[in-house]
Design an enzyme around this catalytic site. Structure first.
Site, short mmCIF file in Angstrom:
data_model
loop_
_atom_site.label_atom_id
_atom_site.label_comp_id
_atom_site.label_asym_id
_atom_site.label_seq_id
_atom_site.Cartn_x
_atom_site.Cartn_y
_atom_site.Cartn_z
N CYS A 1 -76.36 107.92 41.82
CA CYS A 1 -75.50 107.94 40.63
C CYS A 1 -76.21 108.65 39.47
O CYS A 1 -76.47 109.84 39.55
CB CYS A 1 -75.07 106.52 40.28
SG CYS A 1 -73.59 106.47 39.23
N HIS B 1 -73.08 103.89 45.47
CA HIS B 1 -73.83 102.64 45.35
C HIS B 1 -73.62 101.79 46.61
O HIS B 1 -72.57 101.86 47.25
CB HIS B 1 -73.34 101.82 44.15
CG HIS B 1 -73.66 102.44 42.83
ND1 HIS B 1 -74.93 102.54 42.34
CD2 HIS B 1 -72.84 103.00 41.89
CE1 HIS B 1 -74.91 103.11 41.14
NE2 HIS B 1 -73.66 103.41 40.86
#
Length: 511
Positions: free
Chosen positions: A352, A456
């Protein structure tokens, strides 16, 4: 409702353990937290409701989907509590989520959607307008349940914030929910903390508290008998139990970043070392939990002021502010450490915000991530990111391409979720790290040692985790991480059954 004498007294763990204990007793139980502050978020379903009162939903981004397909954000602690309760998590289990994005401002998530950003003072002034959404979600969660276990936030002793409170006594009074106060004896001063809370509360708020729990006790519990008596004399509240340090807590995802300061393995016999710089706005660090649980991997969280150690992998985690944490990373000298690590032949993974940092540049023309402008990236992947107001919030699944000298791990399945702002593009995308839902995703360097993606939770995939560790010359020791967590929840429930008067707690709840 479990409220605490302060933050990090173990409310989240106790709520999860009690959810599982009550499910094991055959009750239909749901978790709920009116307001949470955490950059550890989960992507979950909308849930069965027509939306917020009179508005059809929270007044935030509506482009993320309709009520049937919409996915939104809640705190990871409530996600874990839903797993403990054997329920599908929904956005209504945590209707207000604050995600700190600077020292002064937080992003406000309401019923899963991005609502606004505000300073602490600005949020306090508008907080009471969010109570209707909290009550709407509470009614939704409680439908058809035998009991709802509610977790407070911070402490009710913060009486300076009481006037507009929606997280502790404001919620308890509005819903007539009885409260149990949790104190952490390990941090010291628990007698004063509980008695002091009683002293500063007004009479009506104090009347909501029906008793207390002592958490994280070490040693002979009988040595604290006089302490319990003293608390009773000062408060009039009964004790529902003294909970010792339970080993199961270490096997469950932690919500507060304070857990990162407790270090890695001490035996140093791990097959590989994974260094994780503790960014100032680190987010979704529970991505590392499956690796921390592996017996042959030593995950070392490196605090500010220390150089990154020799490691097999440097993992750049998520962050709530990529541009600000790029500056923070450079201020620590970690950029120099990372480039030296790469020259030595080490591996790097960015997830991310960490993925965005690995690129050539992060552009933020509208100040979405903070101040307008941007920052030069680490230049390890041939990509660039442009921040934009639209936010991606979704669950995803696919495969790892396993680029490398031997191609090992190619085709390993991955599942997880995306929570990010910004779009990443560039020539580096021609070598994707993953395929998600049939589309190329992420980037990998030509030699296969530098990689990044937005997904994630990818290490919860057992095949992927094993293949990734093999790339680092380590063997996976946990065959099924989800089963590992589920077993820890059962162990936690058994411990709470032993040390808490759960029958008494159910009686307080009217069962």
């Amino acid at each position: 409702m479990l409220q605490g004498t302060g933050s990090d007294v173990g409310k989240s763990f106790l709520t999860a353990g009690l959810c599982r204990a009550l499910v094991r007793r055959g009750l239909a139980v749901a978790p709920f937290k009116p307001q949470n502050m955490s950059n550890n978020a989960a992507v979950v379903a909308m849930g069965s409701t027509e939306g917020g009162p009179e508005t059809g939903g929270a007044p935030g981004d509506s482009a993320q989907g309709d009520s049937e397909t919409f996915q939104g954000e809640i705190g990871r602690a409530q996600w874990l509590q839903a797993v403990a309760a054997r329920m599908e998590p929904t956005v209504h289990m945590n209707p207000v989520l604050l995600k700190p994005q600077s020292d002064r401002t937080s992003q406000i998530i309401v019923q899963g959607r991005r609502f606004d950003a505000a300073t602490a003072k600005g949020y306090q002034q508008r907080k009471e307008t969010l109570m209707p959404f909290v009550l709407d979600s509470f009614a939704t969660v409680g439908k058809d349940m035998d009991i709802v276990l509610v977790e407070g936030a911070g402490s009710p002793a913060e009486v300076n914030l009481r006037a507009r409170d929606i997280a502790n006594m404001g919620f308890a009074r509005a819903t007539d929910t009885p409260v149990i106060l949790v104190g952490d004896i390990d941090r010291g001063g628990v007698i004063a903390a509980i008695a002091g809370t009683r002293t500063v509360l007004d009479r009506a708020d104090a009347a909501m508290i029906r008793g207390f729990i002592i958490n994280r006790f070490r040693g002979d519990v009988s040595l604290f008998d006089d302490g319990i008596t003293t608390i009773r004399e000062h408060t009039g509240w009964p004790c529902f139990g003294v909970v010792p340090w339970l080993d199961a807590a270490a096997d469950l995802p932690a919500e507060d970043a304070v857990i990162l300061e407790r270090g890695g393995k001490t035996d140093r016999d791990a097959g590989c070392v994974i260094a994780v710089p503790m960014l100032s706005r680190i987010a979704n660090f529970d991505d590392l939990d499956p690796l921390r649980a592996e017996p042959h991997a030593d995950v070392v969280f490196v605090p500010p002021g220390r150089p990154l150690p020799r490691a097999d992998l440097i993992l750049l985690p998520g962050t709530k502010s990529t541009v600000a944490d790029l500056a923070f990373l450079r201020a620590q000298g970690w950029d120099i450490d990372i480039h030296a690590h790469v020259r030595r032949g080490g591996h790097v993974l960015g997830v991310c915000g960490g993925y965005q940092m690995l690129g050539r540049h992060v552009h933020d023309p509208d100040g979405v991530d903070g101040s307008a402008g941007g920052a030069e990236g680490l230049g390890l992947l041939d990509v660039e990111t442009v921040m934009a107001p639209a936010k991606t919030v979704r669950t995803s699944g696919g495969i790892w391409h396993g680029h490398g000298h031997d191609g090992g791990g190619s085709g390993a399945q991955v599942t997880g979720y995306e929570i990010h702002m910004g779009r990443t593009e560039g020539p580096g995308l021609a070598r994707p790290m993953l395929s998600l839902d049939g589309a190329a995703h992420g980037a990998v360097s030509a030699d296969g040692r530098i990689m990044g993606c937005y997904l994630h939770g990818l290490f919860t995939g057992d095949r992927f985790r094993a293949a990734f560790l093999k790339r680092l010359n380590a063997e996976a020791g946990i065959g099924d991480f989800r089963a590992h967590v589920d077993s820890a929840l059962d162990t936690a429930a058994a411990g709470l059954e032993k040390h808490l008067d759960i029958d008494g707690l159910l009686a307080v709840a009217g069962l």
